[in-house]
Design a protein around this motif. Structure first.
Motif, PDB file in Angstrom:
ATOM      1  N   ASN A  29     -26.164  -4.305  20.788  1.00 45.84           N
ATOM      2  CA  ASN A  29     -26.173  -3.552  22.030  1.00 45.84           C
ATOM      3  C   ASN A  29     -24.777  -3.119  22.471  1.00 45.84           C
ATOM      4  N   CYS A  30     -23.819  -3.206  21.555  1.00 46.11           N
ATOM      5  CA  CYS A  30     -22.448  -2.786  21.855  1.00 46.11           C
ATOM      6  C   CYS A  30     -22.226  -1.345  21.417  1.00 46.11           C
ATOM      7  N   LYS A  31     -21.322  -0.689  22.112  1.00 43.97           N
ATOM      8  CA  LYS A  31     -20.761   0.560  21.611  1.00 43.97           C
ATOM      9  C   LYS A  31     -19.576   0.190  20.720  1.00 43.97           C
ATOM     10  N   TYR A  32     -19.407   0.932  19.629  1.00 41.04           N
ATOM     11  CA  TYR A  32     -18.308   0.671  18.703  1.00 41.04           C
ATOM     12  C   TYR A  32     -17.462   1.936  18.541  1.00 41.04           C
ATOM     13  N   GLN A  33     -16.170   1.717  18.373  1.00 41.94           N
ATOM     14  CA  GLN A  33     -15.264   2.859  18.250  1.00 41.94           C
ATOM     15  C   GLN A  33     -14.168   2.556  17.232  1.00 41.94           C
ATOM     16  N   SER A  34     -13.748   3.610  16.541  1.00 40.98           N
ATOM     17  CA  SER A  34     -12.607   3.518  15.630  1.00 40.98           C
ATOM     18  C   SER A  34     -11.678   4.688  15.904  1.00 40.98           C
ATOM     19  N   ARG A  35     -10.364   4.426  15.897  1.00 37.97           N
ATOM     20  CA  ARG A  35      -9.378   5.481  16.156  1.00 37.97           C
ATOM     21  C   ARG A  35      -8.401   5.555  14.970  1.00 37.97           C
ATOM     22  N   THR A  36      -8.333   6.709  14.348  1.00 36.93           N
ATOM     23  CA  THR A  36      -7.479   6.911  13.174  1.00 36.93           C
ATOM     24  C   THR A  36      -6.396   7.936  13.478  1.00 36.93           C
ATOM     25  N   PRO A  37      -5.107   7.558  13.397  1.00 35.64           N
ATOM     26  CA  PRO A  37      -4.039   8.538  13.632  1.00 35.64           C
ATOM     27  C   PRO A  37      -3.966   9.546  12.485  1.00 35.64           C
ATOM     28  N   LEU A  38      -3.690  10.787  12.816  1.00 38.22           N
ATOM     29  CA  LEU A  38      -3.566  11.857  11.826  1.00 38.22           C
ATOM     30  C   LEU A  38      -2.092  12.202  11.621  1.00 38.22           C
ATOM     31  N   ILE A  39      -1.778  12.607  10.401  1.00 40.24           N
ATOM     32  CA  ILE A  39      -0.413  12.969  10.085  1.00 40.24           C
ATOM     33  C   ILE A  39      -0.098  14.350  10.655  1.00 40.24           C
ATOM     34  N   GLU A  40       0.945  14.430  11.476  1.00 43.78           N
ATOM     35  CA  GLU A  40       1.329  15.705  12.083  1.00 43.78           C
ATOM     36  C   GLU A  40       2.016  16.589  11.040  1.00 43.78           C
ATOM     37  N   TYR A  85       0.850  -1.187   0.000  1.00 39.54           N
ATOM     38  CA  TYR A  85       0.000   0.000   0.000  1.00 39.54           C
ATOM     39  C   TYR A  85       0.887   1.240   0.000  1.00 39.54           C
ATOM     40  N   LEU A  86       0.944   1.915  -1.139  1.00 38.96           N
ATOM     41  CA  LEU A  86       1.792   3.091  -1.288  1.00 38.96           C
ATOM     42  C   LEU A  86       0.939   4.348  -1.260  1.00 38.96           C
ATOM     43  N   VAL A  87       1.265   5.238  -0.351  1.00 40.72           N
ATOM     44  CA  VAL A  87       0.531   6.490  -0.197  1.00 40.72           C
ATOM     45  C   VAL A  87       1.502   7.647  -0.367  1.00 40.72           C
ATOM     46  N   ASN A  88       1.213   8.508  -1.313  1.00 43.39           N
ATOM     47  CA  ASN A  88       2.029   9.703  -1.521  1.00 43.39           C
ATOM     48  C   ASN A  88       1.634  10.732  -0.465  1.00 43.39           C
ATOM     49  N   SER A  89       2.493  10.912   0.532  1.00 42.58           N
ATOM     50  CA  SER A  89       2.159  11.796   1.656  1.00 42.58           C
ATOM     51  C   SER A  89       2.010  13.241   1.216  1.00 42.58           C
ATOM     52  N   ASP A  90       2.599  13.603   0.055  1.00 43.53           N
ATOM     53  CA  ASP A  90       2.434  14.972  -0.438  1.00 43.53           C
ATOM     54  C   ASP A  90       0.991  15.249  -0.830  1.00 43.53           C
ATOM     55  N   GLY A  91       0.248  14.175  -1.097  1.00 45.53           N
ATOM     56  CA  GLY A  91      -1.142  14.351  -1.503  1.00 45.53           C
ATOM     57  C   GLY A  91      -2.122  14.279  -0.349  1.00 45.53           C
ATOM     58  N   LEU A  92      -1.634  14.094   0.872  1.00 53.29           N
ATOM     59  CA  LEU A  92      -2.515  13.988   2.027  1.00 53.29           C
ATOM     60  C   LEU A  92      -2.749  15.347   2.653  1.00 53.29           C
ATOM     61  N   MET A  93      -3.816  15.443   3.397  1.00 58.18           N
ATOM     62  CA  MET A  93      -4.081  16.676   4.131  1.00 58.18           C
ATOM     63  C   MET A  93      -3.112  16.811   5.298  1.00 58.18           C
ATOM     64  N   SER A  94      -2.710  18.020   5.589  1.00 61.01           N
ATOM     65  CA  SER A  94      -1.925  18.267   6.792  1.00 61.01           C
ATOM     66  C   SER A  94      -2.830  18.093   8.004  1.00 61.01           C
ATOM     67  N   MET A  95      -2.223  18.030   9.199  1.00 57.58           N
ATOM     68  CA  MET A  95      -3.042  17.884  10.395  1.00 57.58           C
ATOM     69  C   MET A  95      -4.016  19.049  10.516  1.00 57.58           C
ATOM     70  N   ARG A  96      -3.565  20.255  10.213  1.00 57.42           N
ATOM     71  CA  ARG A  96      -4.451  21.424  10.308  1.00 57.42           C
ATOM     72  C   ARG A  96      -5.643  21.280   9.379  1.00 57.42           C
ATOM     73  N   GLU A  97      -5.378  20.796   8.150  1.00 57.21           N
ATOM     74  CA  GLU A  97      -6.465  20.608   7.189  1.00 57.21           C
ATOM     75  C   GLU A  97      -7.398  19.485   7.637  1.00 57.21           C
ATOM     76  N   GLN A  98      -6.812  18.421   8.201  1.00 56.47           N
ATOM     77  CA  GLN A  98      -7.637  17.312   8.674  1.00 56.47           C
ATOM     78  C   GLN A  98      -8.553  17.750   9.806  1.00 56.47           C
ATOM     79  N   LEU A  99      -8.007  18.544  10.726  1.00 50.93           N
ATOM     80  CA  LEU A  99      -8.799  18.997  11.862  1.00 50.93           C
ATOM     81  C   LEU A  99      -9.903  19.945  11.417  1.00 50.93           C
ATOM     82  N   ALA A 100      -9.665  20.656  10.313  1.00 56.52           N
ATOM     83  CA  ALA A 100     -10.671  21.601   9.823  1.00 56.52           C
ATOM     84  C   ALA A 100     -11.750  20.906   9.011  1.00 56.52           C
TER      85      ALA A 100
END
Length: 233
Positions: free
Chosen positions: A222-233, A115-130
């Motif tokens: 009847n379960c609670k479900y959660q997902s946690r995704t790390p963001l690029i700093e 799985y190859l991801v071009n990090s230049d094409g990803l949102m910055s953390m600021r953009e992700q948070l917005a």
């Protein structure tokens, strides 16, 4: 030569060919230039690996590039080949998984997920948070958080969903998600927020079930479900 001996030789030859079958690299990419992807494919094939290009986007592109490598411990020849080639192209992997990452899974040791991801094409953390939704719920896997049995929940874009080995249907309307199985349906309140986990900021998605006494016997409703995704700093 006796027929039984000829059959044995033929069977042995088939086994040898099978044991020497090249591994197949299933290449998923996100915003990788076509020319660069072709160069990587050519370099991988030059080492004896087969390459299949997938049209599916990698799950969790915000975590960067990774590899799913289901071979036995110590069988690292193909892994070394792959790492040498992608490192030369400037791709580093933050994760090498044994069998599965979210809804991508490889059990056959002759299949490898790259799985190859071009990090230049990803949102910055600021953009992700917005962003209202930095990651869609179909790109992640949810885990139950308050049930005695562990459940994994994943959503597909075609309206189907899966809890462990159970197939369901789903729909979403703003902050409500509905899961349906046969003639039973359950509503969940959907929410997302950002949390700091050590040095990493994460997008936390949560599904909380509505109270419905008629569904008490269906544990996974009847379960609670959660997902946690790390963001690029």
């Amino acid at each position: 030569m006796p027929k039984i001996l000829m059959k044995f030789h033929a069977f042995f030859f088939i086994l040898v060919l099978t044991g020497c079958a090249p591994s197949t690299v299933h290449l998923h990419s996100y915003k990788v230039p076509e020319a660069e992807k072709n160069e990587i494919v050519t370099a991988l094939e030059a080492t004896g690996l087969k390459v299949l290009i997938s049209e599916r986007k990698p799950p969790l592109v915000n975590m960067g590039s990774f590899i799913i490598y289901p071979k036995d411990d110590g069988d690292n020849d193909d892994l070394v080949k792959i790492l040498n080639i992608i490192n030369e192209k400037g791709y580093t992997t933050g994760l090498i998984a044994k069998n599965r990452v979210k809804n991508h899974e490889y059990r056959n040791s002759n299949n490898i997920g790259l799985y190859l991801v071009n990090s230049d094409g990803l949102m910055s953390m600021r953009e992700q948070l917005a962003a209202e939704f930095a990651v869609d719920i179909t790109e992640v896997e949810f885990s139950s958080t308050n049930c005695t049995e562990a459940y994994k929940l994943s959503f597909d874009k075609d309206g189907s969903a899966r809890i462990n080995d159970i197939s369901l249907l789903w729909s979403k309307n703003e902050d409500t998600v509905v899961l349906s199985h046969q003639n039973q349906s359950q509503k969940f309140t959907y929410s997302n927020k950002y949390e700091r986990n050590g040095a990493t900021r994460e997008l936390v998605m949560q599904l909380v079930p509505y109270r419905n006494n008629t569904l008490d016997s269906i544990k996974y409703f009847n379960c609670k479900y959660q997902s946690r995704t790390p963001l690029i700093e």
